[in-house]
Write a protein that holds these residues in place. Structure first.
Motif, PDB file in Angstrom:
ATOM      1  N   PHE A   5      14.490  52.181  30.941  1.00 16.36           N
ATOM      2  CA  PHE A   5      13.774  50.914  30.956  1.00 16.36           C
ATOM      3  C   PHE A   5      14.704  49.711  31.113  1.00 16.36           C
ATOM      4  CE2 PHE A   5      10.588  53.672  29.824  1.00 16.36           C
ATOM      5  CZ  PHE A   5       9.359  53.065  29.706  1.00 16.36           C
ATOM      6  N   GLU A  43      20.821  47.928  24.195  1.00 20.18           N
ATOM      7  CA  GLU A  43      21.245  46.841  23.332  1.00 20.18           C
ATOM      8  C   GLU A  43      20.764  47.152  21.929  1.00 20.18           C
ATOM      9  OE1 GLU A  43      19.635  42.409  22.829  1.00 20.18           O
ATOM     10  OE2 GLU A  43      20.340  42.926  24.815  1.00 20.18           O
ATOM     11  N   HIS A  64      16.425  38.104  23.471  1.00 17.55           N
ATOM     12  CA  HIS A  64      17.520  38.759  22.749  1.00 17.55           C
ATOM     13  C   HIS A  64      18.814  38.434  23.474  1.00 17.55           C
ATOM     14  CE1 HIS A  64      14.492  41.250  20.657  1.00 17.55           C
ATOM     15  NE2 HIS A  64      13.864  41.119  21.803  1.00 17.55           N
ATOM     16  N   GLN A 111      11.032  39.799  25.513  1.00 16.07           N
ATOM     17  CA  GLN A 111       9.771  40.459  25.157  1.00 16.07           C
ATOM     18  C   GLN A 111       8.705  39.380  24.968  1.00 16.07           C
ATOM     19  OE1 GLN A 111       9.811  42.376  21.360  1.00 16.07           O
ATOM     20  NE2 GLN A 111       7.945  43.518  21.757  1.00 16.07           N
ATOM     21  N   PHE A 112       7.644  39.474  25.744  1.00 16.85           N
ATOM     22  CA  PHE A 112       6.528  38.547  25.540  1.00 16.85           C
ATOM     23  C   PHE A 112       5.781  38.927  24.264  1.00 16.85           C
ATOM     24  CE2 PHE A 112       6.759  38.086  30.268  1.00 16.85           C
ATOM     25  CZ  PHE A 112       7.095  36.744  30.261  1.00 16.85           C
ATOM     26  N   PHE A 140       4.483  43.517  31.162  1.00 13.77           N
ATOM     27  CA  PHE A 140       4.741  42.304  30.366  1.00 13.77           C
ATOM     28  C   PHE A 140       4.999  42.660  28.910  1.00 13.77           C
ATOM     29  CE2 PHE A 140       2.269  39.323  33.318  1.00 13.77           C
ATOM     30  CZ  PHE A 140       3.445  38.880  33.872  1.00 13.77           C
ATOM     31  N   ASP A 141       4.237  43.621  28.416  1.00 18.49           N
ATOM     32  CA  ASP A 141       4.389  44.014  27.016  1.00 18.49           C
ATOM     33  C   ASP A 141       5.542  44.985  26.830  1.00 18.49           C
ATOM     34  OD1 ASP A 141       2.325  42.374  26.434  1.00 18.49           O
ATOM     35  OD2 ASP A 141       0.831  43.939  26.131  1.00 18.49           O
ATOM     36  N   ARG A 142       6.264  45.263  27.901  1.00 17.81           N
ATOM     37  CA  ARG A 142       7.461  46.108  27.933  1.00 17.81           C
ATOM     38  C   ARG A 142       7.145  47.573  27.642  1.00 17.81           C
ATOM     39  NH1 ARG A 142      11.894  42.832  28.361  1.00 17.81           N
ATOM     40  NH2 ARG A 142      12.517  44.506  29.755  1.00 17.81           N
ATOM     41  N   ILE A 143       5.876  47.958  27.756  1.00 21.30           N
ATOM     42  CA  ILE A 143       5.549  49.375  27.615  1.00 21.30           C
ATOM     43  C   ILE A 143       6.017  50.115  28.869  1.00 21.30           C
ATOM     44  CG2 ILE A 143       3.660  51.068  27.385  1.00 21.30           C
ATOM     45  CD1 ILE A 143       2.086  48.836  25.956  1.00 21.30           C
ATOM     46  N   MET A 144       5.900  49.447  29.987  1.00 22.23           N
ATOM     47  CA  MET A 144       6.338  50.020  31.265  1.00 22.23           C
ATOM     48  C   MET A 144       7.531  49.217  31.801  1.00 22.23           C
ATOM     49  SD  MET A 144       4.656  52.609  32.543  1.00 22.23           S
ATOM     50  CE  MET A 144       3.897  53.626  31.300  1.00 22.23           C
ATOM     51  N   PRO A 145       8.298  49.815  32.705  1.00 22.02           N
ATOM     52  CA  PRO A 145       9.464  49.099  33.238  1.00 22.02           C
ATOM     53  C   PRO A 145       9.067  47.799  33.936  1.00 22.02           C
ATOM     54  CG  PRO A 145       9.545  51.415  33.841  1.00 22.02           C
ATOM     55  CD  PRO A 145       8.206  51.179  33.230  1.00 22.02           C
ATOM     56  N   SER A 146       9.974  46.825  33.900  1.00 19.97           N
ATOM     57  CA  SER A 146       9.665  45.510  34.465  1.00 19.97           C
ATOM     58  C   SER A 146       9.476  45.556  35.978  1.00 19.97           C
ATOM     59  CB  SER A 146      10.753  44.494  34.109  1.00 19.97           C
ATOM     60  OG  SER A 146      12.009  45.000  34.476  1.00 19.97           O
ATOM     61  N   SER A 159       7.548  55.206  24.953  1.00 20.12           N
ATOM     62  CA  SER A 159       8.038  53.883  25.370  1.00 20.12           C
ATOM     63  C   SER A 159       8.478  53.068  24.156  1.00 20.12           C
ATOM     64  CB  SER A 159       6.927  53.156  26.133  1.00 20.12           C
ATOM     65  OG  SER A 159       7.294  51.826  26.341  1.00 20.12           O
ATOM     66  N   LEU A 209      11.876  54.201  23.087  1.00 20.14           N
ATOM     67  CA  LEU A 209      12.921  53.770  24.015  1.00 20.14           C
ATOM     68  C   LEU A 209      13.231  52.282  23.849  1.00 20.14           C
ATOM     69  CD1 LEU A 209      11.921  55.612  27.309  1.00 20.14           C
ATOM     70  CD2 LEU A 209      14.108  55.799  26.127  1.00 20.14           C
ATOM     71  N   ARG A 210      12.194  51.489  23.738  1.00 19.21           N
ATOM     72  CA  ARG A 210      12.394  50.045  23.608  1.00 19.21           C
ATOM     73  C   ARG A 210      13.078  49.687  22.291  1.00 19.21           C
ATOM     74  NH1 ARG A 210      12.741  47.969  28.458  1.00 19.21           N
ATOM     75  NH2 ARG A 210      10.778  47.836  29.591  1.00 19.21           N
ATOM     76  N   GLN A 247      16.578  49.410  22.444  1.00 22.77           N
ATOM     77  CA  GLN A 247      17.082  48.228  23.156  1.00 22.77           C
ATOM     78  C   GLN A 247      16.877  46.947  22.345  1.00 22.77           C
ATOM     79  OE1 GLN A 247      14.636  48.520  26.641  1.00 22.77           O
ATOM     80  NE2 GLN A 247      16.134  49.751  27.734  1.00 22.77           N
ATOM     81  N   ILE A 271      13.969  45.985  21.145  1.00 22.10           N
ATOM     82  CA  ILE A 271      12.630  45.439  21.405  1.00 22.10           C
ATOM     83  C   ILE A 271      11.594  46.261  20.665  1.00 22.10           C
ATOM     84  CG2 ILE A 271      10.871  45.107  23.193  1.00 22.10           C
ATOM     85  CD1 ILE A 271      13.167  44.551  25.138  1.00 22.10           C
ATOM     86  N   ILE A 324       7.890  46.862  20.704  1.00 20.31           N
ATOM     87  CA  ILE A 324       6.741  46.526  21.543  1.00 20.31           C
ATOM     88  C   ILE A 324       5.487  46.247  20.722  1.00 20.31           C
ATOM     89  CG2 ILE A 324       7.555  47.675  23.627  1.00 20.31           C
ATOM     90  CD1 ILE A 324       5.753  50.011  23.045  1.00 20.31           C
TER      91      ILE A 324
END
Lengths: 327, 544
Positions: free
Chosen positions: A4, A9, A314, A323-324, B383-389, B523, B526-527, B530, B532, B534
């Motif tokens: 992703f 990070e 971040h 992140q929105f 947008f919610d970063r569940i899926m790749p940008s 997801s 994984l996030r 990083q 994040i 979600i």
């Protein structure tokens, strides 16, 4: 390399910045914004402008201890003080200012010239905004938290002055500020709009102001642009096209969408390539994109839903992830 | 907008509110525009064709008018629920956000991913119908009217497996090319022309043919047409073939009518697709409340006019016979759908061409319309970063989400292959999977006043009825309507998802849901690595 993203990070390193914009007089959103340090573990808060609302809803005395008004085009009434307070809450939650008036005052304001009424409106807004700012010292009790606030194009001059005077929030409009090894330059003015809002500039003037600030930045790899208006044609500035009557132009049942951002902002980003650029202004264009190496973000705004649209950024060295969030 | 006071509707001529000079104070999108989109996407003409094509196999004795009125009644509370949710959460991307906020992000994602999966499956229906009842029917009509027999072999190719797949794939690629070459703007322009042709060809002309024609005239034209296709007295030949195959005309049958509600659910279960039109200041409740339930009314009126016009030309018995008869017995490659029958009844290749082209354009325009819908959902996940940008990457020149469109195109081509080469799914099999998402949305509507009390309290729908929050009440009625529709889908063999006749389809719908949940939680893990979380995407900040 992760699926992703390019690099992993750690959640425990770096700086988390919370950015939101365009809350347009919705008090519950301001209250939520000030809760971001607890809710999101953000150490830096940035409010990107357009703090004030667009409409005053009169609550008119009915002569019997109650109040009458209209909300969403429907007549509403409050029989007593408790109901009046509840009604005021509903009005505030929808990004409008409740204002108790007598029938005579309503008639007087209704008869004012457009310029006089704008002035009257400004008074109502600034009274409310002063109450908002007074909440900041109560809520931002951790001295490590930095909270930057600037007016946007829709905010009258008094808003910027009130921020300058306030305690616990820091004014950042039209200047360069620093935090945790990062530099942030900010500008709340927009390019020209069809709405003739209070703080608009021609593109060349907008560009000149950004350039002046950019010249003070030493390391663009650790610089954040906090510019209310998004860059032109960036995917962050798509808005419904309007006709002369300010009605949304539709084609085959769909709104016709066109970019409305600033060419000066785009040129500045292309030239200086800051790490991140934060934008608001175009509520319906919630998006993130890259212009060169710069991560550009517009969290959009759905202020009348009672939820604050924002973005967690971040920052770790010269890298940024985002992140929105809708809080 | 100006800084002047708004005065419309004020009781004593006094202002309702005062506005000022500020950006974004635009008027609301017009109700008629949202209505237009809902009616166009719900494929009234295609569903009408389904009913008559399936009539003899599954619904002999069904009354079309009663069936679609029941389907509309089952869908109407859902229409009000979607209108209310769109008003409470404007411009936020439909059921994904409704359900994420009201229930849980994982539920919102799984329900929406399931919806998109089944929409992708439906692509194969449209693409293969374009080949068979669009290009194939047009070729057949040209042969029937002109006697030029080469049209027959040309048309037959489009009904072959290869013809279905190649034509469908080309249609999908052309739809994708619209966005890649000219973006959404080009699509909207094309949609204008498509709408005019669709209304003219699929509705207006057939109604006029029905109004001024008769079954006798149709039979005469059909015989002439059949002669050009190489069969004399084609109508009698068709009836004879049907009788030999065991067809017997049935009187009214309530059970068949109730089962055939599943066909019309194709319209009334999915007529809620507009939720973009909301003003910056919510002055009115009317836009969504008229455009979504209003679309139900428009569809009902269109069917009320079209049904007697069509049955006046080709009666229930005639349609039943067409279903049973061997098409070759009357010179056809396939049993004709209502556009070809109305083209024959018109007696004119020109009118016939407009009817078939109008019908086909309605199918064609659905392909890019649905690309927009699915790619918008993918946007929201990204947008919610569940899926790749990458899924929300917009190509700068065309302003099109090219990766999302590429994925939708691949899914659509896969679905076309499934419908062209296999019999895994029947025409309306996807309705079960799609309807399960409706159930989740109905539950979200019921739960919203309890999970998001402030959101509802500050909305135009804050009131209670007999102590029950209005939106919970409407959600409850919607749940009832959706549940009844699902019960019919699980009962009706024609739905392709009958528990008795189509084992495994319900389980498949459940598996698709489960995969959605799995993707969400993978997801999330994984996030987290990083930095994040979600789940913060929809976590509400406490205001006090």
């Amino acid at each position: 390399m992760g699926l992703f993203g390019r690099k992993k990070e750690s959640a425990d390193t770096g700086l988390r910045l919370y950015y939101a914009s365009d809350i347009h007089g919705t008090e519950v959103l301001w209250r939520k914004f000030l809760r971001a340090p607890e809710g999101y573990k953000a150490r830096v808060l940035v409010m990107g402008g357009d703090l004030t609302g667009k409409a005053v809803v009169p609550l008119v005395e009915d002569g019997e201890g109650g109040w009458s008004s209209q909300l969403f085009g429907q007549p509403v009434s409050a029989a007593d003080e408790a109901e009046a307070v509840e009604l005021e809450e509903r009005v505030r939650a929808n990004g409008m200012y409740p204002h108790r008036m007598s029938a005579e005052e309503l008639e007087r304001v209704g008869a004012l010239s457009p310029e006089e009424r704008e002035k009257w409106f400004e008074g109502v807004m600034l009274d409310t905004f002063a109450q908002w700012l007074a909440l900041a010292p109560e809520r931002l009790t951790d001295p490590e938290i930095r909270c930057f606030v600037m007016p946007g194009n829709d905010d009258p001059d008094g808003v910027g002055e009130a921020i300058e005077r306030a305690s616990r929030v820091e004014a950042c409009d039209d200047r360069v500020v620093e935090f945790d090894g990062y530099t942030m330059l900010s500008l709340g003015y927009s390019n020209r709009t069809p709405f003739d809002s209070p703080r608009e500039l021609d593109e060349d003037e907008l560009g000149a102001r950004i350039e002046l600030m950019a010249s003070q930045v030493e390391d663009m790899g650790r610089c954040i642009f906090n510019l209310h208006v998004p860059p032109y044609d960036s995917g962050l500035d798509n808005a419904p096209e309007l006709d002369d009557d300010l009605t949304v132009v539709t084609v085959a049942g769909q709104p016709s969408i066109a970019p409305c951002g600033s060419t000066a902002v785009r040129e500045a980003i292309e030239r200086h390539q800051p790490l991140v650029s934060l934008h608001g202004h175009v509520h319906e264009s919630r998006a993130a994109s890259h212009i060169g190496r710069t991560l550009c973000i517009n969290p959009g705004s759905d202020y009348h839903t009672g939820r604050i649209s924002g973005c967690l950024v971040h920052l770790a060295g010269d890298r940024a992830n985002y992140q929105f969030v809708v809080g | 907008m100006s800084s002047a006071a708004e005065t419309g509707g004020a009781a004593q001529g006094s202002p309702q509110l005062f506005t000022r000079k500020a950006t974004g104070l635009v008027r609301e999108g017009r109700t008629i525009d949202a209505l237009f989109y809902n009616v166009m996407w719900s494929s009234v003409a295609l569903t009408f064709a389904f009913f008559w094509l399936f009539y003899s196999f599954y619904y002999n004795g069904s009354n079309a008018i009663l069936a679609f009125l029941i389907a509309a009644a089952l869908g109407l509370p859902g229409a009000f629920l979607y209108a209310m949710l769109a008003q409470i959460m404007p411009r936020t991307g439909g059921d994904y956000v409704f359900n994420s906020r009201a229930l849980h992000p994982s539920i919102g994602f799984a329900a929406n991913a399931s919806y998109c999966f089944w929409l992708a499956v439906v692509y194969g229906v449209y693409t293969t119908y374009i080949a068979t009842y669009g290009v194939g029917a047009f070729s057949n009509m040209m042969a029937g009217f002109t006697g030029a027999t080469w049209w027959i072999s040309f048309g037959e190719w489009f009904s072959s497996e290869a013809g279905l797949f190649i034509t469908g794939t080309v249609a999908v690629l052309v739809s994708a090319a619209i966005f890649i070459i000219g973006g959404v703007r080009l699509f909207f322009r094309l949609q204008v022309g498509a709408f005019v042709l669709y209304m003219l060809g699929a509705f207006l002309l057939p109604m006029l043919v029905g109004l001024f024609g008769s079954e006798g005239g149709f039979i005469s034209n059909f015989n002439e047409y059949g002669a050009n296709l190489g069969v004399q007295n084609a109508f009698s030949a068709m009836q004879h073939s049907a009788t030999e195959a065991g067809f017997a005309s049935s009187g009214f049958d309530l059970t068949a009518t109730l089962k055939s509600v599943s066909v019309f659910w194709f319209i009334f279960g999915f007529i809620y697709s507009s939720n973009y039109f909301a003003g910056e200041i919510r002055l009115k409740k009317r836009t969504h409340m008229l455009s979504i339930p209003g679309a139900v009314v428009v569809a009902v009126v269109a069917l009320l006019l079209l049904t007697p016009a069509f049955t006046g030309i080709a009666s229930y018995a005639t349609n039943g016979a067409f279903g049973f008869a061997e098409p070759a017995a009357y010179g056809f490659a396939n049993a004709p759908a209502y556009p070809e029958l109305m083209a024959i009844a018109s007696g004119s290749p020109v009118w016939g061409t407009i009817i078939i082209v109008g019908f086909t354009v309605g199918l064609l325009i659905w392909l890019p319309q649905t690309m927009i819908l699915i790619s918008r959902s993918m946007f929201a996940w990204s947008f919610d970063r569940i899926m790749p940008s990458k899924l929300s990457y917009v190509e700068p020149r065309s302003h099109s989400p090219i990766f999302a469109i590429a994925i939708v195109s691949l899914l659509a081509i896969a679905s076309t292959a499934i419908y062209a080469f296999t019999e895994w799914f029947s025409t309306i099999s996807a309705l079960l999977g799609l309807s399960t998402t409706l159930i989740v949305t109905a539950i979200a509507g019921i739960a919203l006043p309890f999970t998001q009390p402030a959101m509802v309290a500050n909305s135009p729908f804050a009131r209670r009825v007999a102590g029950v929050p209005l939106i919970s009440l409407v959600g409850g009625l919607a749940l009832l309507g959706f549940s009844c529709a699902i019960a019919v889908l699980l009962w009706d063999p024609g739905s392709g998802t009958s528990l008795a006749h189509n084992p495994g389809k319900l389980e498949l719908a459940v598996v698709v849901y489960a995969v959605g949940f799995l993707v969400y939680f993978v997801s999330r893990a994984l996030r987290r690595s990083q930095g994040i979380d979600i789940e913060l995407a929809h976590a509400e900040l406490p205001p006090d």
